[in-house]
Design a protein around this motif. Sequence first.
Motif, PDB file in Angstrom:
ATOM      1  N   GLU A 184      31.333 -95.702 -24.757  1.00 45.17           N
ATOM      2  CA  GLU A 184      32.583 -96.400 -25.031  1.00 45.17           C
ATOM      3  C   GLU A 184      32.575 -97.766 -24.352  1.00 45.17           C
ATOM      4  N   LEU A 185      32.951 -98.799 -25.086  1.00 48.60           N
ATOM      5  CA  LEU A 185      33.039-100.152 -24.539  1.00 48.60           C
ATOM      6  C   LEU A 185      34.330-100.273 -23.726  1.00 48.60           C
ATOM      7  N   ILE A 186      34.225-100.664 -22.448  1.00 47.14           N
ATOM      8  CA  ILE A 186      35.412-100.744 -21.600  1.00 47.14           C
ATOM      9  C   ILE A 186      35.594-102.127 -20.967  1.00 47.14           C
ATOM     10  N   GLY A 187      34.662-103.039 -21.168  1.00 47.86           N
ATOM     11  CA  GLY A 187      34.828-104.367 -20.581  1.00 47.86           C
ATOM     12  C   GLY A 187      33.558-105.187 -20.643  1.00 47.86           C
ATOM     13  N   GLY A 188      33.581-106.325 -19.942  1.00 49.44           N
ATOM     14  CA  GLY A 188      32.430-107.193 -19.891  1.00 49.44           C
ATOM     15  C   GLY A 188      32.404-108.199 -21.021  1.00 49.44           C
ATOM     16  N   SER A 189      31.349-108.980 -21.062  1.00 51.42           N
ATOM     17  CA  SER A 189      31.161-109.994 -22.101  1.00 51.42           C
ATOM     18  C   SER A 189      29.678-110.148 -22.364  1.00 51.42           C
ATOM     19  N   PRO A 190      29.293-110.644 -23.561  1.00 57.86           N
ATOM     20  CA  PRO A 190      27.873-110.734 -23.902  1.00 57.86           C
ATOM     21  C   PRO A 190      27.113-111.649 -22.951  1.00 57.86           C
ATOM     22  N   SER A 191      25.970-111.152 -22.493  1.00 59.06           N
ATOM     23  CA  SER A 191      25.150-111.921 -21.560  1.00 59.06           C
ATOM     24  C   SER A 191      23.698-111.514 -21.713  1.00 59.06           C
ATOM     25  N   ALA A 192      22.812-112.487 -21.901  1.00 58.84           N
ATOM     26  CA  ALA A 192      21.372-112.213 -21.991  1.00 58.84           C
ATOM     27  C   ALA A 192      20.839-111.853 -20.601  1.00 58.84           C
ATOM     28  N   SER A 193      19.603-111.409 -20.562  1.00 53.79           N
ATOM     29  CA  SER A 193      19.011-110.973 -19.298  1.00 53.79           C
ATOM     30  C   SER A 193      17.547-111.378 -19.242  1.00 53.79           C
ATOM     31  N   ILE A 194      16.873-110.934 -18.202  1.00 54.44           N
ATOM     32  CA  ILE A 194      15.434-111.196 -18.073  1.00 54.44           C
ATOM     33  C   ILE A 194      14.681-110.597 -19.254  1.00 54.44           C
ATOM     34  N   GLU A 195      15.147-109.456 -19.746  1.00 53.95           N
ATOM     35  CA  GLU A 195      14.453-108.743 -20.819  1.00 53.95           C
ATOM     36  C   GLU A 195      14.981-109.076 -22.208  1.00 53.95           C
ATOM     37  N   THR A 196      16.236-109.540 -22.298  1.00 52.05           N
ATOM     38  CA  THR A 196      16.849-109.766 -23.609  1.00 52.05           C
ATOM     39  C   THR A 196      17.301-111.214 -23.751  1.00 52.05           C
ATOM     40  N   GLU A 197      17.222-111.735 -24.985  1.00 53.53           N
ATOM     41  CA  GLU A 197      17.585-113.130 -25.210  1.00 53.53           C
ATOM     42  C   GLU A 197      18.822-113.312 -26.083  1.00 53.53           C
ATOM     43  N   GLU A 198      19.251-112.252 -26.791  1.00 56.74           N
ATOM     44  CA  GLU A 198      20.469-112.312 -27.598  1.00 56.74           C
ATOM     45  C   GLU A 198      21.178-110.967 -27.560  1.00 56.74           C
ATOM     46  N   VAL A 199      22.497-111.026 -27.749  1.00 55.34           N
ATOM     47  CA  VAL A 199      23.336-109.826 -27.768  1.00 55.34           C
ATOM     48  C   VAL A 199      24.310-109.963 -28.925  1.00 55.34           C
ATOM     49  N   ASP A 200      24.418-108.925 -29.771  1.00 51.18           N
ATOM     50  CA  ASP A 200      25.336-109.037 -30.908  1.00 51.18           C
ATOM     51  C   ASP A 200      25.671-107.647 -31.448  1.00 51.18           C
ATOM     52  N   PHE A 201      26.724-107.595 -32.279  1.00 49.52           N
ATOM     53  CA  PHE A 201      27.123-106.369 -32.964  1.00 49.52           C
ATOM     54  C   PHE A 201      26.800-106.499 -34.450  1.00 49.52           C
ATOM     55  N   PHE A 202      26.379-105.386 -35.080  1.00 56.58           N
ATOM     56  CA  PHE A 202      25.937-105.414 -36.472  1.00 56.58           C
ATOM     57  C   PHE A 202      26.527-104.254 -37.264  1.00 56.58           C
ATOM     58  N   PHE A 203      26.886-104.544 -38.530  1.00 56.41           N
ATOM     59  CA  PHE A 203      27.277-103.489 -39.450  1.00 56.41           C
ATOM     60  C   PHE A 203      26.052-102.672 -39.838  1.00 56.41           C
ATOM     61  N   GLU A 204      26.295-101.448 -40.304  1.00 54.86           N
ATOM     62  CA  GLU A 204      25.189-100.547 -40.642  1.00 54.86           C
ATOM     63  C   GLU A 204      24.321-101.097 -41.769  1.00 54.86           C
ATOM     64  N   ASP A 205      24.911-101.843 -42.697  1.00 55.00           N
ATOM     65  CA  ASP A 205      24.127-102.371 -43.819  1.00 55.00           C
ATOM     66  C   ASP A 205      23.537-103.751 -43.520  1.00 55.00           C
ATOM     67  N   ASN A 206      23.601-104.183 -42.264  1.00 51.84           N
ATOM     68  CA  ASN A 206      23.081-105.501 -41.913  1.00 51.84           C
ATOM     69  C   ASN A 206      22.291-105.466 -40.602  1.00 51.84           C
ATOM     70  N   ILE A 207      21.531-104.398 -40.412  1.00 49.05           N
ATOM     71  CA  ILE A 207      20.745-104.240 -39.185  1.00 49.05           C
ATOM     72  C   ILE A 207      19.545-105.196 -39.219  1.00 49.05           C
ATOM     73  N   PRO A 208      19.313-105.974 -38.158  1.00 48.13           N
ATOM     74  CA  PRO A 208      18.179-106.903 -38.134  1.00 48.13           C
ATOM     75  C   PRO A 208      16.855-106.166 -37.940  1.00 48.13           C
ATOM     76  N   LEU A 209      15.758-106.915 -37.930  1.00 53.95           N
ATOM     77  CA  LEU A 209      14.441-106.317 -37.707  1.00 53.95           C
ATOM     78  C   LEU A 209      14.399-105.643 -36.346  1.00 53.95           C
ATOM     79  N   LEU A 210      13.967-104.397 -36.334  1.00 54.04           N
ATOM     80  CA  LEU A 210      14.007-103.588 -35.123  1.00 54.04           C
ATOM     81  C   LEU A 210      12.677-103.560 -34.389  1.00 54.04           C
ATOM     82  N   SER A 211      12.764-103.410 -33.084  1.00 51.22           N
ATOM     83  CA  SER A 211      11.591-103.195 -32.238  1.00 51.22           C
ATOM     84  C   SER A 211      11.252-101.708 -32.316  1.00 51.22           C
ATOM     85  N   ILE A 212      10.336-101.364 -33.223  1.00 49.25           N
ATOM     86  CA  ILE A 212      10.084 -99.964 -33.564  1.00 49.25           C
ATOM     87  C   ILE A 212       9.547 -99.166 -32.380  1.00 49.25           C
TER      88      ILE A 212
END
Length: 205
Positions: free
Chosen positions: A152-180
């Motif tokens: 459950e989302l309870i707070g915070g705001s989008p923030s990249a990290s050492i390991e990640t460069e983007e953060v976003d929410f996606f609909f089920e029919d619009n999932i981007p290319l996945l790291s398999i």
Amino acid sequence: MKPQWLEWAQKLQAITQNGLAYSENQFDIERYHSLQNITAEIVSTYSELKHKQILDLFTGEVGYATPKIDIRGAVFRDNKILLVKERVDGLWTLPGGWADVGESPSEAVVKEIREESGYKTRALKLVAVYDRDRQGHTPFPFHCYKLFFLCELIGGSPSASIETEEVDFFFEDNIPLLSIGRVTKAQIQLMFEHYRHPDLPTDFD
């Protein structure tokens, strides 16, 4: 299903690691090191990793060999799922990573989501426990279990990290290319099913 060479390599590495953990005879220890080197050669031959990379991974594992634990968290907002873009391959995944010693599974997933996305969450439900090798992921030298949590989302705001460069929410029919190596499309679809139907039982293989 995982390729036969990978199954053999994982079993050989486990035998080697266990042998090195309990052997006191110097000749046996040398034989296990030789077997470990051969196992690394097998993996490097059939993968894109170099022999030294594999051998360093193997020698870094000590004690009795057990499956590693990978934790992933599914967070939803407005019928969209939270994904993070990995710096290492430029592909998207559920936030997560290896569980650390001293953490409960729910503590681990909450921490990973916060570190990789900036969002604060609360674990609600264990959605699935999977053997990584049976899920269609890219090959990996070690045997792993994957734990998926609905959070459950309870707070915070989008923030990249050492390991990640983007953060976003996606609909089920619009999932981007996945790291398999980290998550598959079928697993993302399962997360949506449990989001829509929270009474579904935990899935496992």
